[in-house]
Design a protein around this motif. Sequence first.
Motif, PDB file in Angstrom:
ATOM      1  N   LYS A  61       0.869  -1.177   0.000  1.00  0.00           N
ATOM      2  CA  LYS A  61       0.000   0.000   0.000  1.00  0.00           C
ATOM      3  C   LYS A  61       0.907   1.228   0.000  1.00  0.00           C
ATOM      4  N   ALA A  63       1.595   5.045  -0.439  1.00  0.00           N
ATOM      5  CA  ALA A  63       1.177   6.438  -0.556  1.00  0.00           C
ATOM      6  C   ALA A  63       2.174   7.136  -1.485  1.00  0.00           C
ATOM      7  N   GLY A  65       4.010  10.444  -2.866  1.00  0.00           N
ATOM      8  CA  GLY A  65       4.379  11.803  -2.503  1.00  0.00           C
ATOM      9  C   GLY A  65       5.390  12.356  -3.481  1.00  0.00           C
ATOM     10  N   ILE A  75       5.205   5.968   2.323  1.00  0.00           N
ATOM     11  CA  ILE A  75       4.336   6.582   3.324  1.00  0.00           C
ATOM     12  C   ILE A  75       4.544   8.091   3.291  1.00  0.00           C
ATOM     13  N   LEU A  76       3.691   8.793   4.024  1.00  0.00           N
ATOM     14  CA  LEU A  76       3.871  10.220   4.235  1.00  0.00           C
ATOM     15  C   LEU A  76       4.261  10.436   5.692  1.00  0.00           C
ATOM     16  N   GLY A  82       6.727  12.807   1.365  1.00  0.00           N
ATOM     17  CA  GLY A  82       6.855  11.419   0.946  1.00  0.00           C
ATOM     18  C   GLY A  82       8.110  10.750   1.476  1.00  0.00           C
ATOM     19  N   LYS A 124      -2.971   9.434  -5.574  1.00  0.00           N
ATOM     20  CA  LYS A 124      -2.917   9.352  -4.120  1.00  0.00           C
ATOM     21  C   LYS A 124      -2.157   8.120  -3.638  1.00  0.00           C
ATOM     22  N   HIS A 125      -2.501   6.963  -4.167  1.00  0.00           N
ATOM     23  CA  HIS A 125      -1.868   5.710  -3.745  1.00  0.00           C
ATOM     24  C   HIS A 125      -1.652   4.799  -4.949  1.00  0.00           C
ATOM     25  N   LEU A 180      -8.799   5.184   2.363  1.00  0.00           N
ATOM     26  CA  LEU A 180      -7.812   4.827   1.357  1.00  0.00           C
ATOM     27  C   LEU A 180      -8.373   4.857  -0.052  1.00  0.00           C
TER      28      LEU A 180
END
Length: 375
Positions: A61, A63, A65, A75-76, A82, A124-125, A180
């Motif tokens: 998953k 994220a 950035g 991730i953020l 990011g 976004k993802h 999400l």
Amino acid sequence: MQCPHFDRGSCGSCALMGVPYDEQVRDLADELVERLGAFASPEVWQTPFVGPESGFRNKAKLAVGGSRQGPTFGILDGQFRGVDLRDCGLYEPALAQALPDLTAAVAELGLVPFDVTVRSGELKHLLVTTSPDGELMARFVLRSPGQLPRIRRGLASLRAAAPGLRVVSANIQPEHKAVLEGEEEIVLTEHDSLPMRLDDITFRLRPRSFFQTNSVVAAGLYRQARDWVAETDPACVLDLYCGVGGFALNAAMAKGAGSRRVEGVEVAPDAVASARAAAADLGVPAEFRVGDAGALEDVGAELVVVNPPRRGIGGRLCAALEAAAPAHVIYSSCNATSLARDLAELPGYRVERARLFDMFPQTRHHEVMVLLSRR
């Protein structure tokens, strides 16, 4: 397991990083015995089921950035910057091998990463799932459908970068909130499902269908449930919160009554479609329908399986189970607190067996399954 991201403090998701794995499992097992002690005596607990401590996640998953020229996938941080985690040590080998080239191809599409602070951008993802046979499903979570043509034009380059890529879809999530994905899913490839083979069953995972993130431990969980079904040998099984049919299909395949009836109930239509497809492939007498398992009043079956979200099954379904009084209940839970609360509302049952399945190594998260028998 060692992780440079954890060591430098850029990712703290693996809270138990550095603790020897056998110690992690022992501590978690002891914690569950204590938390469920009012319902399950130490004697009913079986040996914990474990898989590899790293390289176990079948899903990334990510994220997104950074910038269009230099996107990050991971991730953020606390300031919504990011942090790139494409080399996370939790990913299954096939996923770890595919991600660098696949994400590089995604970056070449020129999608603008969504900036949470100013609420601009599109991507976004990126959600990537691998099957035990090395095939892949990639889902783009977008703010709007405006970039779909760009992804469609890039399908060939994505497949060239990741030859196992079978399913590509776009999920549209226009809202700015901590959810999400959105309700709209647009499949961009000729295939709309990812075959997920666990032992002798191949599940058909559609983009919005839930599947356990640890294939090795999920297979162990289903094998245990199948053994309990064979042992109790019910003529009819009802699987509530059935998802893509993991427990129901294993119940249908379990040794015992040749005419065993199996029914699954699940609120997500995509998951029900996946379960029906897998049952048709197997040729087993299992039926699946869309419905809210927690709101059911008629739960008549000799054995009922429940695998609810973290909140548990709740008082309404507990009352329905008490009234229907099936001989056995198999309860699979990812939250011992809600499990204990539900067991308190099922006084007509005793815990006959219990087992920890360490689905999430390096964390205190857990999956525990109990076999309940009518008193």
